[in-house]
Motif scaffolding. Structure first.
Motif, PDB file in Angstrom:
ATOM      1  N   SER A   8      -0.968   5.155 -11.173  1.00  0.00           N
ATOM      2  CA  SER A   8       0.224   4.613  -9.835  1.00  0.00           C
ATOM      3  C   SER A   8      -1.250   3.732  -9.035  1.00  0.00           C
ATOM      4  O   SER A   8      -0.970   3.541  -8.065  1.00  0.00           O
ATOM      5  CB  SER A   8      -0.097   5.750  -9.603  1.00  0.00           C
ATOM      6  OG  SER A   8       1.722   5.571  -9.945  1.00  0.00           O
ATOM      7  N   LEU A   9      -2.669   4.851  -8.889  1.00  0.00           N
ATOM      8  CA  LEU A   9      -4.071   4.377  -8.081  1.00  0.00           C
ATOM      9  C   LEU A   9      -3.835   3.308  -8.114  1.00  0.00           C
ATOM     10  O   LEU A   9      -4.311   1.994  -7.812  1.00  0.00           O
ATOM     11  CB  LEU A   9      -4.499   5.106  -8.032  1.00  0.00           C
ATOM     12  CG  LEU A   9      -4.790   5.900  -6.764  1.00  0.00           C
ATOM     13  CD1 LEU A   9      -3.264   7.082  -7.165  1.00  0.00           C
ATOM     14  CD2 LEU A   9      -6.204   7.476  -7.924  1.00  0.00           C
ATOM     15  N   GLU A  10      -3.936   2.402  -9.809  1.00  0.00           N
ATOM     16  CA  GLU A  10      -4.256   1.148  -9.941  1.00  0.00           C
ATOM     17  C   GLU A  10      -3.581   0.505  -9.946  1.00  0.00           C
ATOM     18  O   GLU A  10      -4.136  -1.018  -9.232  1.00  0.00           O
ATOM     19  CB  GLU A  10      -4.611   1.516 -11.074  1.00  0.00           C
ATOM     20  CG  GLU A  10      -6.125   2.271 -11.965  1.00  0.00           C
ATOM     21  CD  GLU A  10      -5.739   2.481 -13.149  1.00  0.00           C
ATOM     22  OE1 GLU A  10      -5.594   1.351 -14.393  1.00  0.00           O
ATOM     23  OE2 GLU A  10      -6.882   3.522 -13.818  1.00  0.00           O
ATOM     24  N   LYS A  11      -2.503   0.139  -9.202  1.00  0.00           N
ATOM     25  CA  LYS A  11      -0.820  -0.705  -9.317  1.00  0.00           C
ATOM     26  C   LYS A  11      -1.265  -1.066  -7.396  1.00  0.00           C
ATOM     27  O   LYS A  11      -0.105  -1.556  -7.506  1.00  0.00           O
ATOM     28  CB  LYS A  11       0.318   0.096  -9.500  1.00  0.00           C
ATOM     29  CG  LYS A  11       0.178  -0.428 -11.384  1.00  0.00           C
ATOM     30  CD  LYS A  11       1.594   0.194 -11.219  1.00  0.00           C
ATOM     31  CE  LYS A  11       1.893   0.633 -13.231  1.00  0.00           C
ATOM     32  NZ  LYS A  11       2.633   1.460 -12.852  1.00  0.00           N
ATOM     33  N   GLY A  12      -1.975  -0.144  -6.878  1.00  0.00           N
ATOM     34  CA  GLY A  12      -2.001  -0.062  -5.152  1.00  0.00           C
ATOM     35  C   GLY A  12      -1.118   0.758  -5.148  1.00  0.00           C
ATOM     36  O   GLY A  12      -1.498   0.904  -3.822  1.00  0.00           O
ATOM     37  N   LYS A  13      -0.709   1.723  -5.539  1.00  0.00           N
ATOM     38  CA  LYS A  13      -0.119   3.137  -4.852  1.00  0.00           C
ATOM     39  C   LYS A  13      -0.966   4.029  -4.496  1.00  0.00           C
ATOM     40  O   LYS A  13      -1.992   4.273  -4.806  1.00  0.00           O
ATOM     41  CB  LYS A  13       0.706   3.575  -5.947  1.00  0.00           C
ATOM     42  CG  LYS A  13       2.553   3.205  -5.833  1.00  0.00           C
ATOM     43  CD  LYS A  13       3.173   3.534  -7.065  1.00  0.00           C
ATOM     44  CE  LYS A  13       4.091   4.699  -5.893  1.00  0.00           C
ATOM     45  NZ  LYS A  13       5.564   4.704  -7.118  1.00  0.00           N
ATOM     46  N   TYR A  14      -0.297   5.020  -3.518  1.00  0.00           N
ATOM     47  CA  TYR A  14      -1.174   5.843  -3.088  1.00  0.00           C
ATOM     48  C   TYR A  14      -2.755   5.616  -2.453  1.00  0.00           C
ATOM     49  O   TYR A  14      -2.926   4.664  -1.518  1.00  0.00           O
ATOM     50  CB  TYR A  14      -1.530   7.499  -3.749  1.00  0.00           C
ATOM     51  CG  TYR A  14       0.220   8.334  -4.357  1.00  0.00           C
ATOM     52  CD1 TYR A  14       0.911   8.207  -3.438  1.00  0.00           C
ATOM     53  CD2 TYR A  14       0.723   7.658  -5.601  1.00  0.00           C
ATOM     54  CE1 TYR A  14       2.288   8.545  -4.016  1.00  0.00           C
ATOM     55  CE2 TYR A  14       1.764   8.039  -6.220  1.00  0.00           C
ATOM     56  CZ  TYR A  14       2.700   8.674  -5.092  1.00  0.00           C
ATOM     57  OH  TYR A  14       3.796   9.016  -5.679  1.00  0.00           O
ATOM     58  N   CYS A  15      -3.792   6.426  -3.175  1.00  0.00           N
ATOM     59  CA  CYS A  15      -4.531   5.844  -2.551  1.00  0.00           C
ATOM     60  C   CYS A  15      -5.427   4.295  -2.441  1.00  0.00           C
ATOM     61  O   CYS A  15      -5.931   4.096  -2.062  1.00  0.00           O
ATOM     62  CB  CYS A  15      -5.488   7.064  -3.410  1.00  0.00           C
ATOM     63  SG  CYS A  15      -5.471   9.274  -3.419  1.00  0.00           S
ATOM     64  N   GLY A  16      -4.363   4.235  -3.842  1.00  0.00           N
ATOM     65  CA  GLY A  16      -5.422   3.071  -4.101  1.00  0.00           C
ATOM     66  C   GLY A  16      -4.511   1.412  -3.260  1.00  0.00           C
ATOM     67  O   GLY A  16      -4.990   0.748  -2.825  1.00  0.00           O
TER      68      GLY A  16
END
Lengths: 267, 333
Positions: free
Chosen positions: B103-111
């Protein structure tokens, strides 16, 4: 755990503010709007269902059974070993910068680790906390402060400053769960907590007095809702936002601003 | 030249500020509470006092995220992240189920910020350590103790099979030592339903968890002494698994079904008719050990009785030996 608690006997209180002044003097609370650990508000005169009431609301941190402020603290948690100096017992707890003491139930703040964000002050339905921005250090934007139930004094065998100074003995401090304590006797006699349907977090300051005075106190001062999180800071942030967004066109400063505001711009 | 001058000016100013701060520090009135609260002992241990309650030890907990770094260090406002990226509630992101590297890699949360542009990216290997701490090495092997002892080869799964952390964490296994064991359903029955190891070990993606027991489990090293239906029958796993090269399933699938209580339910057979007694014992042997011990695959149960039936005296001897010698050789199962 033996919970410390306080009784405020409205039948005795004369509204002289000595308690609030003693607290300020003892802990060197700056004289500034909203900076206080201890307060007295005048209530009435007003008509109640039991007759005309004219009373006072001496208030302080309630050292609640389920304090809302403790859960709100976003400071980085640490593993702390607490030790009771009297019994030698130790308890390990993971705590943020504020916690409920495992031995005496008071709610305390670690000023070293407090970020000064004010989340705890916003979370308290009784408004018992404030943030002093003048105490900001490299690690913070200020420090939260509130009543400690005068634990440093109590450890020396003294009464809390407000209790000692009260000219009418309207404040009674002691152990709630010790049936022999004056506090427990007052609770048995019908001393009331300022609790409502939606605000039931077990405040440990109890109010005692005539029915009409308690009715007025309850009507005016019992919080009816748990506070919406960070309403103050949301408002502040919203005020700041348009200014910062404009910075996006200002070269280096703009890059810095867009970096900081990245997620906002996507809205 | 000008540079040099500026530099020395900076030093001068810095020193002046330092002295100023030092003096201010000396002269500043210290509140009684501050004095009472913080005392640093000579041995460096922090002892803070909150009345009679002392803080005798304080250590940092492993946290992936620090509010202090982001709010004080970077200077972010609360609403930079709350509530659009993260709900303002402890554990809310974890509860959502997709709080992982993918998810982070997809720009969610910390991303949302940590995309390699606004802040360091989450895919850059050298930055893993920034959040995950210095001990980013996954454990080579995990030995589970509850409900039964089993070993998991972490390295084989990550390096040899090439699984990503996010394939198992945190959806199937919470990335915390002991998290699965703490739950009551970390059992073979759960695996059968596709939980935990069973998510892959279903006979399709990987070997069926209901087979190849010894891939994860160990045979007991201690000899088993059966007391039912007759006393002092000894069984040694070591010989059967080691020398004989048997698999766990060879016996535990049909004959000695694990956890079925196949032996504990048996009572000593009593009869005045010797023929009936003999028949019962023969049948019992045939059903259990006799499955193999039939003079064909292994020595017949009608021969070499004392190999297993060691008698009360034999048991005593064995116990004495065990106490003397291999106390370390305790059962593991």
């Amino acid at each position: 755990m033996n919970q410390y608690a306080m009784i405020i006997d409205l039948d005795r209180c004369v509204g002289c503010h000595a308690c609030a002044v003693a607290c300020r003097a003892e802990w060197q609370i700056p004289v500034k709007e909203g900076f206080r650990r201890n307060w007295v508000r005048r209530l009435g005169p007003a008509q109640t269902s039991k007759g005309l009431s004219y009373t006072f609301y001496p208030g302080l941190c309630n050292h609640c059974d389920h304090p809302a402020c403790v859960d709100a603290c976003p400071a980085d948690p640490v593993q702390v070993t607490f030790k009771d100096a009297r019994t030698g017992k130790t308890v390990d707890m993971e705590v943020a910068a504020t916690w409920k003491d495992p031995f005496n139930g008071t709610v305390q703040i670690d000023k070293n680790r407090c970020l000064g964000c004010g989340a705890c002050a916003d979370a308290c339905p009784y408004g018992a906390r404030y943030v002093n921005p003048d105490l900001a250090d490299d690690d913070s934007e200020g420090k939260a402060d509130k009543c400690t139930f005068c634990m440093p004094r109590v450890a020396k065998g003294l009464q809390p400053a407000c209790v000692q100074t009260c000219i009418a003995d309207a404040r009674i401090f002691g152990l709630r769960d010790d049936p022999k304590s004056e506090v427990a006797k007052y609770i048995k006699k019908g001393a009331k907590r300022l609790e409502s349907q939606k605000v039931k977090i077990g405040p440990n300051v109890y109010y005692f007095g005539s029915k009409k005075d308690l009715e007025l106190l309850d009507k005016l001062e019992t919080p009816q809702e748990m506070p919406e999180a960070n309403s103050r800071r949301v408002m502040l942030a919203k005020m700041l936002r348009p200014t910062l967004s404009k910075m996006a066109g200002l070269g280096v400063a703009g890059i810095a601003a867009t970096t900081l505001l990245g997620p906002e711009d996507k809205e | 030249m000008a540079m040099k001058f500026t530099k020395s000016l900076c030093w001068g100013l810095g020193a002046a500020v330092c002295i100023g701060l030092f003096l201010a520090g000396v002269n500043r009135p210290v509140s009684a509470e501050a004095l009472a609260q913080t005392q640093k002992q000579a041995n460096g241990q922090i002892t803070e006092r909150y009345g009679d309650t002392l803080v005798v030890a304080q250590k940092a907990t492993h946290q992936l995220f620090s509010h202090k770094k982001h709010v004080i260090g970077v200077g972010l406002e609360c609403d930079a992240c709350h509530p659009d990226i993260f709900q303002k509630k402890r554990g809310a992101a974890k509860a959502a189920g997709d709080y992982n590297m993918k998810s982070l890699e997809k720009g969610k949360y910390c991303g949302a910020c940590h995309n390699g542009d606004e802040a360091f990216g989450v895919t850059d290997k050298k930055d893993c350590i920034t959040c995950h701490g210095s001990n980013m090495q996954p454990p080579e092997k995990i030995v589970w103790k509850k409900p039964n002892k089993a070993v998991f080869d972490h390295q084989a799964h990550v390096q040899d099979i090439g699984l990503e952390c996010g394939d198992c964490h945190d959806k199937i296994f919470t990335m915390k030592i002991g998290a699965a064991e703490a739950k009551g359903d970390f059992t073979m029955a759960s695996f059968k339903k596709g939980r935990y190891c069973g998510a892959c070990h279903n006979g399709d993606d990987a070997f069926d968890a209901q087979s190849q027991c010894d891939s994860c489990h160990f045979a007991p090293t201690k000899k088993i002494i059966f007391t039912k239906p007759v006393k002092t029958v000894v069984f040694d796993h070591k010989i059967h698994v080691g020398k004989a090269g048997l698999l766990c399933e060879t016996c535990h699938k049909e004959v000695f079904v694990m956890g079925s209580g196949v032996l504990s339910g048996l009572e000593t057979f009593r009869s005045d008719d010797p023929a009936a007694k003999r028949k019962h014992l023969e049948e019992l042997h045939e059903k259990l050990c006799g499955t193999c011990h039939n003079s064909d695959q292994a020595f017949g149960f009608q021969t070499r009785c004392t190999v297993c039936h060691i008698g009360v005296k034999g048991l005593k001897q064995m116990k004495a030996q065990a106490e003397k010698g291999d106390a370390a050789e305790q059962g593991e199962h």
